[in-house]
Design a protein around this motif. Structure first.
Motif, PDB file in Angstrom:
ATOM      1  N   ARG B 314       1.209 -11.552  -7.552  1.00  0.00           N
ATOM      2  CA  ARG B 314      -0.193 -11.512  -7.139  1.00  0.00           C
ATOM      3  C   ARG B 314      -0.215 -11.401  -5.631  1.00  0.00           C
ATOM      4  O   ARG B 314       0.841 -11.388  -4.994  1.00  0.00           O
ATOM      5  N   VAL B 315      -1.424 -11.343  -5.059  1.00  0.00           N
ATOM      6  CA  VAL B 315      -1.505 -11.089  -3.627  1.00  0.00           C
ATOM      7  C   VAL B 315      -1.184 -12.348  -2.823  1.00  0.00           C
ATOM      8  O   VAL B 315      -1.837 -13.374  -2.964  1.00  0.00           O
ATOM      9  N   LEU B 321      -4.860 -13.717  -2.449  1.00  0.00           N
ATOM     10  CA  LEU B 321      -5.920 -13.363  -3.395  1.00  0.00           C
ATOM     11  C   LEU B 321      -5.313 -13.555  -4.783  1.00  0.00           C
ATOM     12  O   LEU B 321      -4.675 -12.660  -5.319  1.00  0.00           O
ATOM     13  N   ARG B 324      -5.706 -10.925  -7.663  1.00  0.00           N
ATOM     14  CA  ARG B 324      -5.533  -9.498  -7.374  1.00  0.00           C
ATOM     15  C   ARG B 324      -4.047  -9.149  -7.436  1.00  0.00           C
ATOM     16  O   ARG B 324      -3.190 -10.012  -7.353  1.00  0.00           O
ATOM     17  N   THR B 325      -3.797  -7.850  -7.520  1.00  0.00           N
ATOM     18  CA  THR B 325      -2.418  -7.420  -7.789  1.00  0.00           C
ATOM     19  C   THR B 325      -1.683  -6.967  -6.532  1.00  0.00           C
ATOM     20  O   THR B 325      -2.302  -6.477  -5.577  1.00  0.00           O
ATOM     21  N   GLN B 326      -0.361  -7.115  -6.536  1.00  0.00           N
ATOM     22  CA  GLN B 326       0.460  -6.703  -5.407  1.00  0.00           C
ATOM     23  C   GLN B 326       1.916  -6.604  -5.855  1.00  0.00           C
ATOM     24  O   GLN B 326       2.296  -7.195  -6.853  1.00  0.00           O
ATOM     25  N   SER B 574      -1.815  -1.990   0.358  1.00  0.00           N
ATOM     26  CA  SER B 574      -2.253  -2.970  -0.617  1.00  0.00           C
ATOM     27  C   SER B 574      -3.559  -3.604  -0.188  1.00  0.00           C
ATOM     28  O   SER B 574      -3.667  -4.190   0.880  1.00  0.00           O
ATOM     29  N   GLY B 576      -5.093  -5.199  -2.863  1.00  0.00           N
ATOM     30  CA  GLY B 576      -5.235  -6.088  -4.014  1.00  0.00           C
ATOM     31  C   GLY B 576      -5.732  -5.394  -5.263  1.00  0.00           C
ATOM     32  O   GLY B 576      -5.703  -5.971  -6.343  1.00  0.00           O
TER      33      GLY B 576
END
Ligand code: TPP
Ligand code: SF4
Ligand code: MG
Lengths: 351, 594
Positions: B314-315, B321, B324-326, B574, B576
């Motif tokens: 995740r971020v 975050l 959210r994705t990372q 990125s 997120g």
């Protein structure tokens, strides 16, 4: 084996246990701890107990964290696997290993720093879970391996060699363990061979977590006047609750005591711990009273030793998880990889 | 590009905890059942209820499943974000909205479709709480009419989503029908439509975390220790459900142990203890948990203990975050811990690979006797993806080099850390092995070949060089990279959930600019030899990844000699959100056309 009947000068055969093993087979490497360190005496008592009980050393797994105390598994039970992990995380490693193989006899050795400071989180959660494990804290009130700083079990007022005085409340690992639901809690002293030995035997025979806080003086950094963890101080202030003797499962019971002064605790494997009460009225089955008595002892500067609390029937983590009798680690593939039809059904449910 | 039949992206803007998840799943499923390739992305807040959330569904006849930035239809249910949501739309975009919000007073260039949700659900249920949930199924009916989504498929999907609850199914079907009826008065938005096709036959829909859990189930996991953290919790929870359903004997005895640990230090400690004792043990976590595992991860590598660690990224940094994705834990996992530590990484790029790596990770961990990290992310792990059905693992489990009692009798003993096979991997014994020479002393301090304590410099160094050889040898055992295209001047390297965006971007570059781009998706670290060859075969290699610093590019630079390293161009970004193809295309063109 050659007959010795014609050789009258031959030495006596060494004593062997019920497996036919001499005590040598329970020894470990040569200790590298300081001469006279309390930890060395505890190592001796531990290996004697496994020898006496006739437990195959291959069935024992040793665990420890980091510290002088945590080094000691190298100095006993050389035929047992050992996992010397990182500082304060012995409980988690032992938990994983003993769930993976529930048939092992687990013994964990930790220090007061390893348990009561960096490892406090893991310690309290292990006590809650009641994992079958003998957990020995070799408690010297200091960090021996980092050269003598105070640990969190140092009693307020205790003085270091350099003059520093402990000014925070001491953590009583036994009181905590009792409060958290541990099933076997005892305190002893590395210098009290008989009491420590009886408690270790009973701890090994107990089914769940058995916590033994053993006051184990650090002769190099905390054995001077003004220390409350010195040999002299502990000898002078030791308040044993009971006189203890261990009766193995197979032995006859012989009753030779005045009623009311002796009690017996039957342990998980059928062996018994016999307690001759030295303190009238102390009942090691009363959780709240045990904690209160410990707090009183702390306030009075007593070192209360003996069996502090016991509940031989408390369910263990292994019971709660309902594990099969054989080790999870080596279950055959057909028991751990479901058949093709299960995957077909999973795929169908996702269409 | 204008929206078209079976090629659109619609977004539902709503409030967290309002039950819209079921409605969105119904929409996704209905499209899927009509044979149309779909993907769904949930953009949710770090909050249990009451904050804005957006769900995007993309239908793509060409099979593209990456996020698409441009929206072709909006469902505005949330008054708080409606103004902003609407402001971002392109002219002509249809907006289905809650009538009392009066949104049509704003922009005149949008298509307005007011729906009085409260009025439509009023007759359906007396309970206000239930009515609030049903509101969301109304927009499903409305969209069904506007997009010509077949109503029977919608109703079938409702049956699937509310599995086995006839009352809930009936109520939701009624709500969808009310929305459908209401939309009868609307003029359909031009161009937008769903038409039956045949591109999803035999496929499944699943999230990566469930796929990973299924993989672990068939990998024969026996010990799971975990500590909850988004976005990894659903992996552990899916595995717990799987184990309960499929791993009990006829008398109900489980063939597994699950412990919810007190923290991630404890979780990894338990996994290492179990792996040491011979179990297939795993944990699942995200960045903050990885950070906590550092010291024990290093012990695992140095003492050579098998373990499987899923990092659903995740971020970051810190709490960052959390929803959210990372892809920013590549470096921190590859070298997790102090000292010269390196851990094999598996980089699944699809839910199929979450499944296969889910079981293969155990084979690799036991073969290599070391912790293996599997790096998924929130996009892959928590969003719904179309996939080929999972394939049953045909190969028998590889339990690695373990000596039993009979071996010890034959050999007379063993040296735990001796490189007898020349691959850097020693033989181990399990505690409990019934032989007087079976035991060895596992430690994180310096040790010789017999696991004895040693502080000798040459003993330490020899051991460390062997560990380096072992990690080097892992290249040949880990999943090979996947190459697409050959002979182009320009290459792209990416991993994990960036894959759908990169594949779509290649098509855009080819169609819009005639630019051919070869693509290599790496699936593991340390890299296979093919990675170096790919860079050597291209003049310029763009490294696409979802982080700020170009961590994959960094790892590549560590392994490539100077002239080859100079060919790398980092396209790291990125915010997120899942990566989209247009971002990749624009970034490549910015370099290529500069
Ligand atoms: C993470 C970490 N921090 C600090 C240390 C340094 N250290 C080694 S042993 C120790 C204290 C040990 O004290 P204790 O557990 O009481 O054992 P003793 O030596 O007194 O038997 C410390 C702080 C370490 N090894 N690891
Ligand atoms: S420093 Fe103290 S604790 Fe350590 S070995 Fe010496 S006496 Fe024992
Ligand atoms: Mg200490």
């Amino acid at each position: 084996m050659a007959s010795t009947s014609t050789a009258p000068a031959a030495p006596a055969e060494p004593r062997v246990n019920r497996l036919g093993l001499p005590i040598l087979e329970y020894r470990g490497g040569k200790t590298t701890l300081c001469a006279g360190c309390g930890h060395n005496a505890i190592s001796e008592r531990i290996l004697e107990a496994y020898f006496d009980l006739g437990i195959p050393p291959e069935q024992v797994a040793k665990f420890s964290g980091i510290g002088c105390s945590s080094k000691s598994p190298a100095y006993f039970l050389g035929r047992s696997h050992a996992f010397n992990g990182v500082h304060g995380r012995m409980p988690a490693v032992a938990t994983g290993a003993l769930l993976a193989n529930r048939t092992l006899h687990g013994v964990g050795v930790s220090g007061d720093g390893d348990t009561a400071s960096i490892g406090m989180g893991q310690f309290v959660h292990l006590m809650r879970r009641n994992l079958p494990l003998v957990y020995v804290i070799e408690d010297n009130g200091v960090y021996g391996l980092t050269k003598g700083q105070f640990s969190a079990t140092a009693d307020p007022g205790s003085v270091l060699k350099g003059g520093a005085v402990a000014d925070l409340p001491a953590i009583d690992t036994c009181a905590l363990a009792i409060q958290l639901g541990a099933g076997f809690v005892a305190r002893s002293f590395s210098g009290d061979k008989k009491q420590l030995s009886a408690l270790l035997h009973a701890a090994i025979a107990h089914g769940g977590t058995a916590l033994l806080d053993v006051i184990s003086p650090c002769v190099t950094f905390n054995d001077h006047q003004g220390s409350t963890k010195s040999f002299a101080y502990v000898k002078a202030h030791d308040e044993p609750l009971q006189e203890l003797s261990f009766v193995p499962a197979l032995e006859e019971i012989t009753l030779d005591h005045e009623p009311g002064t002796t009690a017996e605790v039957t342990l998980h494997d059928g062996s018994r711990l016999r307690l001759r009460k030295l303190e009238a009225g102390y009942d090691p089955r009363q959780r709240a009273a045990a904690v209160a008595r410990l707090m009183g002892a702390q306030a009075a500067g007593e070192v209360l030793t003996g069996l502090l609390f016991v509940d031989p029937l408390a369910p263990t983590l292994v019971d709660r998880l309902g594990l099969p009798p054989e080790p999870l680690a080596t279950l055959p593939p057909e028991r751990v990889r479901p058949p093709r039809a299960v995957l077909d059904a999973i795929n169908a449910s996702l269409r | 590009m204008a929206p078209a039949v079976n090629d659109f992206s619609l977004q539902v803007a709503t409030v967290n905890g309002s039950g819209s998840q079921s409605s969105n799943s119904v929409l996704l499923r209905a499209l899927f059942q009509m044979g149309i390739p779909v993907s769904g992305k949930n953009l949710f807040p770090s909050n249990i209820a009451g904050l804005p959330t957006w769900y995007t569904i993309r239908a793509s006849r060409d099979g593209w499943v990456a996020r698409k930035k441009e929206l072709d239809l909006l469902v505005a249910m949330n008054g708080e974000t409606a103004a902003e949501d609407v402001a971002a739309l392109r002219p002509g975009t249809p907006v289905v909205y809650d009538a009392p919000l009066g949104l049509d007073q704003g922009r005149a260039d949008l298509g307005w479709y007011p729906v009085p949700f409260d009025a439509l659900v009023a007759p359906l249920a007396p309970d206000a709480k239930l009515r609030k949930l049903l509101r969301n199924m109304v927009y499903v009916g409305t969209l069904s009419r506007l997009l010509e989504l077949e109503l029977p498929e919608v109703e079938l999907a409702i049956g699937r989503v509310f599995d086995g609850k006839p009352k809930a199914v009936a109520l939701n079907v009624a709500a969808a029908r009310a929305g459908f009826e209401h939309a009868g008065a609307f003029t359909r938005p031009p161009g937008l439509a769903a038409r039956r096709m045949d591109a999803t036959r035999g496929k499944i829909i699943v999230d990566g975390n469930a796929a990973a859990a299924h993989g672990a189930l068939f990998g024969g996991v026996t010990v799971l220790a975990w500590y909850p953290i988004t976005p990894s919790s659903s992996l552990a929870e899916a595995l717990i459900a799987d184990l309960a359903a499929h791993r009990r004997g006829p008398d109900g005895t489980p063939s597994y142990a699950v412990v919810q640990a007190e923290d991630e230090l404890s979780a990894i400690g338990m996994v290492l203890g179990a792996g040491w004792a011979g179990a297939r043990a795993m944990t699942a976590t995200s960045g903050p948990g990885i950070s906590l595992m550092g010291e024990l991860a290093g012990l695992g590598a140095y003492a050579e203990i098998p373990a499987v660690v899923w990092d659903v990224q995740r971020v970051g940094p810190s709490t960052g975050l959390p929803t959210r994705t990372q892809q920013a834990d590549l470096l921190s996992t590859a070298f997790l811990s102090h000292g010269d530590t390196g851990h094999p990484l598996l980089l699944p790029g699809s839910v199929e690979e979450c499944f296969t790596f889910g079981h293969q990770a155990f084979d690799l961990a036991e073969r290599l006797q070391t912790p293996v990290f599997v790096l998924s992310d929130l996009d892959l792990g928590m969003n719904q993806w179309m996939a080929e059905p999972f394939r049953y693992p045909e190969a028998p489990m590889d339990r690695g080099k373990v000596l039993g009692r009979a071996d010890l009798e034959r050999l007379g003993g063993f040296a735990r850390y001796a490189d007898v096979d020349g691959d850097g991997i020693g033989w181990r014994t399990l505690p409990g092995t019934d032989h007087p020479r079976a035991a060895y002393f596992t430690r994180g301090s310096g040790h010789d070949e017999r696991a004895g304590y040693s502080e000798k410099g040459e003993v330490y160094e020899k051991n460390m060089l062997r560990l380096a050889r072992k990690l080097d040898g892992a290249r040949a055992l880990l999943p090979e990279p996947v190459a697409t295209g050959a002979g182009a001047e320009v290459g792209v390297v990416a991993f994990g959930s960036s894959d759908p965006a990169v594949r779509e971007s290649r098509a855009q570059l080819a169609a819009e600019r005639g630019l051919a781009v070869d693509y290599l998706r790496v699936r593991a670290w340390p890299f296979a030899a093919a990675v170096r060859d790919f860079v050597a075969a291209h003049q310029r290699v763009y490294v696409v990844e979802q982080n700020r610093d170009g961590q994959l590019a960094g790892l590549l630079r560590l392994e490539l000699a100077a002239p080859l390293a100079g060919r790398l161009r980092s396209l790291a970004r990125s915010d997120g959100l899942p990566l989209d193809a247009r971002t990749v295309t624009d970034a490549v063109l910015a370099h290529e056309e500069a």
